[in-house]
Design a protein around this motif. Structure first.
Motif, short mmCIF file in Angstrom:
data_model
loop_
_atom_site.label_atom_id
_atom_site.label_comp_id
_atom_site.label_asym_id
_atom_site.label_seq_id
_atom_site.Cartn_x
_atom_site.Cartn_y
_atom_site.Cartn_z
N LYS A 50 0.28 10.91 15.71
CA LYS A 50 -0.46 10.23 14.71
C LYS A 50 -1.78 10.41 14.94
CE LYS A 50 0.10 6.55 12.02
NZ LYS A 50 0.36 5.19 11.68
N VAL A 51 -2.22 11.92 14.86
CA VAL A 51 -3.38 12.55 15.05
C VAL A 51 -3.79 13.48 13.94
CG1 VAL A 51 -4.67 14.20 16.59
CG2 VAL A 51 -3.26 12.55 17.64
N TYR A 52 -4.90 13.49 13.54
CA TYR A 52 -5.36 14.09 12.07
C TYR A 52 -6.51 14.98 12.54
CZ TYR A 52 -1.94 10.63 10.50
OH TYR A 52 -0.90 9.53 10.23
N CYS A 53 -6.43 16.14 11.71
CA CYS A 53 -7.55 17.13 11.92
C CYS A 53 -8.31 17.05 10.47
CB CYS A 53 -7.08 18.22 12.39
SG CYS A 53 -8.32 19.32 12.93
N CYS A 54 -9.47 17.55 10.11
CA CYS A 54 -10.30 17.89 8.98
C CYS A 54 -11.58 18.36 9.35
CB CYS A 54 -10.15 16.54 8.22
SG CYS A 54 -11.17 15.19 8.68
N GLY A 55 -12.22 18.97 8.07
CA GLY A 55 -13.54 19.15 8.13
C GLY A 55 -14.44 17.98 7.75
N GLU A 94 -12.75 8.07 2.49
CA GLU A 94 -11.87 6.79 1.87
C GLU A 94 -10.49 7.53 1.46
OE1 GLU A 94 -11.67 3.19 -1.23
OE2 GLU A 94 -13.61 4.20 -1.00
N ALA A 95 -10.39 8.68 0.97
CA ALA A 95 -9.17 9.27 0.53
C ALA A 95 -8.31 9.61 1.88
CB ALA A 95 -9.42 10.69 0.01
N ALA A 96 -9.30 10.00 2.87
CA ALA A 96 -8.43 10.50 4.12
C ALA A 96 -7.81 9.21 4.90
CB ALA A 96 -9.50 11.26 5.05
N LEU A 97 -8.57 8.33 4.87
CA LEU A 97 -8.24 6.76 5.28
C LEU A 97 -7.21 6.18 4.70
CD1 LEU A 97 -11.83 5.44 6.42
CD2 LEU A 97 -10.05 6.18 8.09
N THR A 98 -7.21 6.47 3.47
CA THR A 98 -6.12 5.91 2.51
C THR A 98 -4.87 6.52 2.94
OG1 THR A 98 -7.64 5.03 1.01
CG2 THR A 98 -5.27 5.20 0.42
N GLY A 119 -1.75 4.61 4.54
CA GLY A 119 -0.41 4.65 3.71
C GLY A 119 0.03 3.34 3.58
N THR A 120 1.37 3.09 3.28
CA THR A 120 1.88 1.92 3.04
C THR A 120 2.26 0.91 4.44
OG1 THR A 120 3.98 2.59 2.67
CG2 THR A 120 2.77 2.43 0.90
N ALA A 121 2.07 1.98 5.41
CA ALA A 121 2.69 1.27 6.68
C ALA A 121 1.93 0.61 8.04
CB ALA A 121 3.79 2.49 7.47
N TYR A 122 0.78 1.33 7.75
CA TYR A 122 -0.26 0.89 8.76
C TYR A 122 -1.32 0.05 8.24
CZ TYR A 122 -3.16 1.08 13.05
OH TYR A 122 -3.98 1.02 14.02
N ASN A 160 0.86 4.27 18.11
CA ASN A 160 0.66 4.54 17.07
C ASN A 160 -0.71 4.31 16.08
OD1 ASN A 160 0.44 1.65 16.94
ND2 ASN A 160 1.55 1.25 15.09
N THR A 161 -1.85 4.14 16.76
CA THR A 161 -3.06 4.19 16.43
C THR A 161 -3.42 5.58 15.83
OG1 THR A 161 -3.68 2.19 18.11
CG2 THR A 161 -5.60 3.56 17.01
N PRO A 162 -3.90 5.49 14.62
CA PRO A 162 -4.18 6.93 14.28
C PRO A 162 -5.52 7.29 14.68
CG PRO A 162 -3.72 5.24 12.52
CD PRO A 162 -3.88 4.60 13.63
N VAL A 163 -5.59 8.72 14.99
CA VAL A 163 -6.76 9.11 15.59
C VAL A 163 -7.07 10.58 14.60
CG1 VAL A 163 -7.69 10.53 17.71
CG2 VAL A 163 -6.31 8.67 17.82
#
Length: 406
Positions: A40-45, A53-57, A61-64, A197-200
């Motif tokens: 649960k690790v995400y990468c972006c500019g 807000e789009a990225a955090l949404t 998702g529907t689970a976290y 499962n904490t998103p990073v």
């Protein structure tokens, strides 16, 4: 003139540019957003305000739960403000472009510069009939009517209305070489107390080198949590083949060129110097591959290890000026790869301590049959910092400084 004359001289540069998006399935306003497979690790500019807000949404998702803890690391050295929802950064006029090394920047200095830079932007717009002149990464001059200006810090505070568990941490790192030893410690300190499962989420300007490096480090921390929390527990289950769960059993394609397997002379010396050095390199390589391109099992743009090999193979066909630049890049990237393996060894040592050498209280609370300990991931502690680990292995610093150019 303000308290920081240098920031008053800074050029305003748009973070986004044509063709910034290099991956399929874009998230609007959040360049090159992707998830690292298996974590649960995400990468972006750098996102726009809407892109945050789009990225955090997408991450929740529907689970976290949207009120759950989410860790967001910003690895940029440049201060950022948002003009009409779009990110604009402060750059020295002689360092306009996609990448820039800005020297010794700290979290506090970046935030202070940001507070000053918004005054610069507002002042320039006021003197120009409400319009701001700025440049793109190609130094093309542009102008926009300013309707709203807000600092990055205030953007984050606004997001907490919908995502109250959001934690935003700046760790300004250089673009090419390894993060500082203290940078690794800031990342780890921020992640201590989180669940597996904490998103990073980790960003730089485009979602390339710095963000990829940060994601590798974050995934290695997740591996520490998995190893320290679950391996001892799994060992109590009859019939489980533990070898299938071991990250350090990872083997790259032996047909690959040795350079693409990361078999550089200084890395060989590092592996020989570390306890279980080969296992540390194997685990690090697995995580690097997951953070790399689809060719090595990832979803990203940069392959930190193979990028070195590609540069080395290109070296001989370049002219002298290009060779000088490329040699520095190769040395910086080897330096980074070296430290990623050392950091892996540090995390592996910490996992062993957590499983086998807890306090009497921890053994009583989380002890298992056979003497091992299975501490919940959000209760794990580290016995030492990475800085202290490197002090204990201070010879490694000499090895990399003397050997990264070989």
């Amino acid at each position: 003139m303000g308290e920081n004359p240098e920031i008053w001289k800074a050029a305003a540069m748009a973070d986004h540019f044509e063709k910034i998006q290099k991956l399929p399935d874009p998230v609007p306003g959040c360049p090159n957003f992707r998830r690292v497979p298996g974590y649960k690790v995400y990468c972006c500019g750098q996102p726009t305000i809407a892109g945050f807000e789009a990225a955090l949404t997408k991450v929740t998702g529907t689970a976290y739960p949207k009120e759950g803890k989410i860790i967001w690391f910003n690895l940029r050295q440049e201060p950022n403000v948002y003009v009409n929802g779009e990110p604009i950064c402060a750059r020295p006029p002689n360092k306009i472009g996609e990448y820039a090394e800005l020297g010794n920047v700290t979290r506090d200095s970046a935030k202070a510069d940001e507070e000053e830079f918004i005054k610069v932007i507002e002042g320039r717009a006021k003197e120009n009939a409400g319009k701001l002149k700025f440049v793109d990464i190609n130094k093309a001059e542009k102008e926009i009517e300013v309707k709203e200006v807000v600092t990055l810090s205030n953007v984050i505070e606004g997001l907490k209305a919908k995502f109250p568990g959001l934690v935003h941490m700046r760790i300004p790192v250089c673009n090419s070489a390894a993060p500082l030893e203290t940078d690794f410690d800031i990342l780890v300190k921020t992640l201590i107390g989180t669940n597996i499962n904490t998103p990073v989420i980790i960003n730089d300007q485009v979602g390339l080198s710095r963000a990829t490096t940060g994601c590798v480090a974050a995934c290695l921390f997740k591996e520490f949590q998995i190893s320290a929390s679950f391996e001892g527990l799994v060992e109590t289950v009859p019939g489980v083949n533990l070898d299938l769960l071991k990250m350090d059993r990872y083997k790259m394609d032996p047909a690959k060129d040795p350079l693409f397997r990361g078999e550089f002379e200084v890395v060989k010396e590092l592996v020989a110097s570390l306890k279980d050095g080969e296992a540390a390199k194997n685990e690090c390589d697995k995580v690097i591959d997951k953070n790399g391109t689809p060719k090595t099992g990832g979803t990203g743009i940069k392959q930190l290890r193979e990028n070195i090999a590609e540069s080395k193979l290109s070296y001989e066909i370049m002219d002298d000026a290009a060779q000088a630049f490329l040699k520095m890049k190769i040395m910086d990237n080897i330096h980074k790869y070296f430290f990623m393996i050392a950091f892996t060894a540090y995390m592996r040592e910490a996992a062993e301590v957590a499983k086998n050498a807890g306090t009497d209280e921890e053994k009583a609370k989380n002890g298992l049959t056979g003497g091992k300990i299975s501490t919940p991931a959000d209760q794990l502690k580290l016995p030492k910092t990475f800085v202290l680990y490197m002090e204990e292995h201070s010879g490694l610093r000499n090895i990399v400084e003397e050997g990264k150019g070989k």
